[in-house]
Enzyme design. Structure first.
Site, PDB file in Angstrom:
ATOM      1  N   HIS A   1      -1.534  -5.719   9.421  1.00  0.00           N
ATOM      2  CA  HIS A   1      -0.618  -5.426  10.523  1.00  0.00           C
ATOM      3  C   HIS A   1       0.803  -5.246  10.004  1.00  0.00           C
ATOM      4  CE1 HIS A   1       1.105  -5.104  14.372  1.00  0.00           C
ATOM      5  NE2 HIS A   1       0.958  -6.322  14.841  1.00  0.00           N
TER       6      HIS A   1
ATOM      7  N   HIS B   1      -3.603   5.862  10.366  1.00  0.00           N
ATOM      8  CA  HIS B   1      -3.229   4.999  11.480  1.00  0.00           C
ATOM      9  C   HIS B   1      -4.403   4.907  12.446  1.00  0.00           C
ATOM     10  CE1 HIS B   1      -1.129   3.558  15.109  1.00  0.00           C
ATOM     11  NE2 HIS B   1      -0.322   2.976  14.241  1.00  0.00           N
TER      12      HIS B   1
ATOM     13  N   ASP C   1       5.206   2.838   8.033  1.00  0.00           N
ATOM     14  CA  ASP C   1       5.345   1.998   6.845  1.00  0.00           C
ATOM     15  C   ASP C   1       5.582   2.820   5.592  1.00  0.00           C
ATOM     16  OD1 ASP C   1       4.876  -0.515   8.145  1.00  0.00           O
ATOM     17  OD2 ASP C   1       2.779   0.048   8.311  1.00  0.00           O
TER      18      ASP C   1
END
Length: 458
Positions: free
Chosen positions: A285, A336, A395
């Site tokens: 996460h 994702h 990210d």
């Protein structure tokens, strides 16, 4: 048995524990075919990544599909806060010369964009709460510094329960007060924890700056983190954008869902937020941007010519074949659960990354990131069976931004939490405002009934 005269026996995995762990593995393993037989959506998602509908929310939405001629098709990713597209929100405060954290926090908490007067009152209230209880830094943060900043942050949040005169009151005015205090205090809790660990466990210098009594949360964060307390306006504004992009991501992400689940039991705010922190701490996460940064460190060493696409493609292929970096078979920052064509957060952040890279002298690294962004989906598509498209996620670029800002990697995930505390607060209040039932999904037992066996017959 462990020898209590040697080392830290509480951290030792004894042979007896290893044997028992084998029994756990054997007794808890469930045949994967049973999930298909009983139509169980593992991870509460189907093979296409679509989540099981578990609730309703007014706070935010993640959208990556569109309907064309009655058929659901992949679409560019959209992140929507309270009905507003994230790119419109960021354009609005950026072009207006404003910091956005406080403005978008107001939107997520209260459901509407603030007027100038409302924003000033809200920002002033957050600044008022920008102060830890007396001696908290000395008695809590300095007493037992942890090498893991998320652990330290969670422990500090739970300890704040003891400083609250009404910690268990779950009325909305009290919960709002608690949430606004935590939003303001998270930067101090995380950064003071980092400074304590750096001093006591790593032999570094110790400096604890008083928080700013004016200015945005992003400015205060850089001020209390840096030894000289200085920062440029460009640095503060890009950090501010990062925090806004990470504020929320729909009610179904793991930590937001955790907040709903725990809040539905009517527990206190500190316990609910600590549970969300525990969720975010997991590398699946909140820890992904650290792995992206570490992966690029390895890539920079292994790839001799950062402009050579064939050499980059070869490295990415070796990643998928578990022959490079951590041998996980993953290209971190790519892919994702929901987005397939684009992650809007990555698209927005990339626009700011280029300007920061020029100022910081990191344009060569930025070009490498761009090449990996282009090549990785091609390499993955050529190596793996794909149920949906794949794109870089937020990210992928956020770790690069933090690196250019000189932020220590120990704080990457806490920075995520400093942003997401706003979303968690909004989801907690939404759960309490609707006074719903305690969340209790069903699990089907797949072990047959057995007759009891007497001790002497076992």
């Amino acid at each position: 048995m462990a020898d209590k005269t040697k080392g830290n026996v509480y951290s030792e995995i004894t042979p007896e524990i290893r044997d028992l762990a084998g029994k756990v593995q054997q007794s808890d393993q469930i045949d994967s075919d049973l999930y298909v037989k009983y139509d169980v959506k593992r991870g509460l998602r189907d093979l296409n990544g679509k989540g099981v509908l578990a609730g309703l929310t007014n706070i935010s939405e993640v959208r990556a599909k569109k309907i064309v001629d009655g058929v659901e098709m992949p679409d560019e990713g959209h992140l929507i806060y309270r009905g507003y597209q994230i790119n419109d929100l960021i354009r609005g405060f950026s072009e207006g010369g404003r910091f956005g954290y406080e403005e978008i926090a107001y939107l997520l908490l209260f459901g509407s964009l603030p007027t100038e007067e409302e924003l000033k009152k809200f920002s002033d209230q957050l600044i008022f709460y920008r102060s830890l209880p007396k001696n908290f830094v000395r008695d809590v943060i300095m007493k037992a510094p942890s090498g893991d900043m998320m652990n330290m942050l969670s422990r500090s949040v739970l300890t704040l329960y003891s400083y609250d005169d009404d910690p268990d009151d779950v009325s909305l005015p009290n919960v709002l007060r608690q949430c606004m205090q935590l939003i303001s205090l998270f930067p101090m809790l995380a950064i003071y924890g980092y400074q304590a660990n750096r001093y006591y466990n790593e032999g570094g210098s110790l400096y604890i700056h008083q928080p700013l009594t004016t200015g945005s949360l992003a400015e205060n964060l850089l001020h209390i983190l840096r030894e000289d307390g200085n920062y440029s306006m460009l640095e503060a504004r890009i950090l501010d954008v990062c925090l806004v992009l990470h504020m929320d991501h729909g009610g179904g992400n793991n930590s937001a869902f955790t907040t709903h689940v725990v809040s539905s039991s009517l527990t206190d705010t500190y316990s609910a937020i600590s549970a969300a922190l525990g969720s975010l701490k997991g590398p699946r996460h909140g820890g992904a941007n650290i792995r992206v940064a570490n992966m690029f460190d390895d890539m920079k060493r292994e790839v001799r010519d950062w402009e050579d696409e064939d050499e980059i493609r070869d490295y990415l292929t070796r990643l998928l074949h578990k022959e490079a970096f951590d041998h996980s078979g993953l290209i971190y920052g790519v892919g994702h659960a929901v987005y397939s064509k684009s992650d809007p957060r990555a698209v927005i952040l990339k626009k700011f990354v280029g300007s920061l890279a020029e100022v910081k002298g990191c344009t060569k690294e930025f070009r490498l990131y761009q090449k990996v962004e282009k090549l990785a989906p091609q390499v993955i598509a050529g190596e793996r069976k794909m149920y949906k498209g794949v794109c870089v996620n937020v990210d992928f670029y956020s770790g690069f931004v933090y690196e250019m800002l000189g932020l220590p990697r120990e704080l990457y995930t806490p920075l995520f939490a400093i942003a997401r505390i706003v979303g968690w607060s909004a989801h907690r209040m939404e759960e309490l405002a609707n006074n719903g039932k305690i969340i209790r999904p069903a699990y089907k037992s797949v072990i047959p009934d057995r007759d009891y066996t007497e001790m002497e017959e076992r």
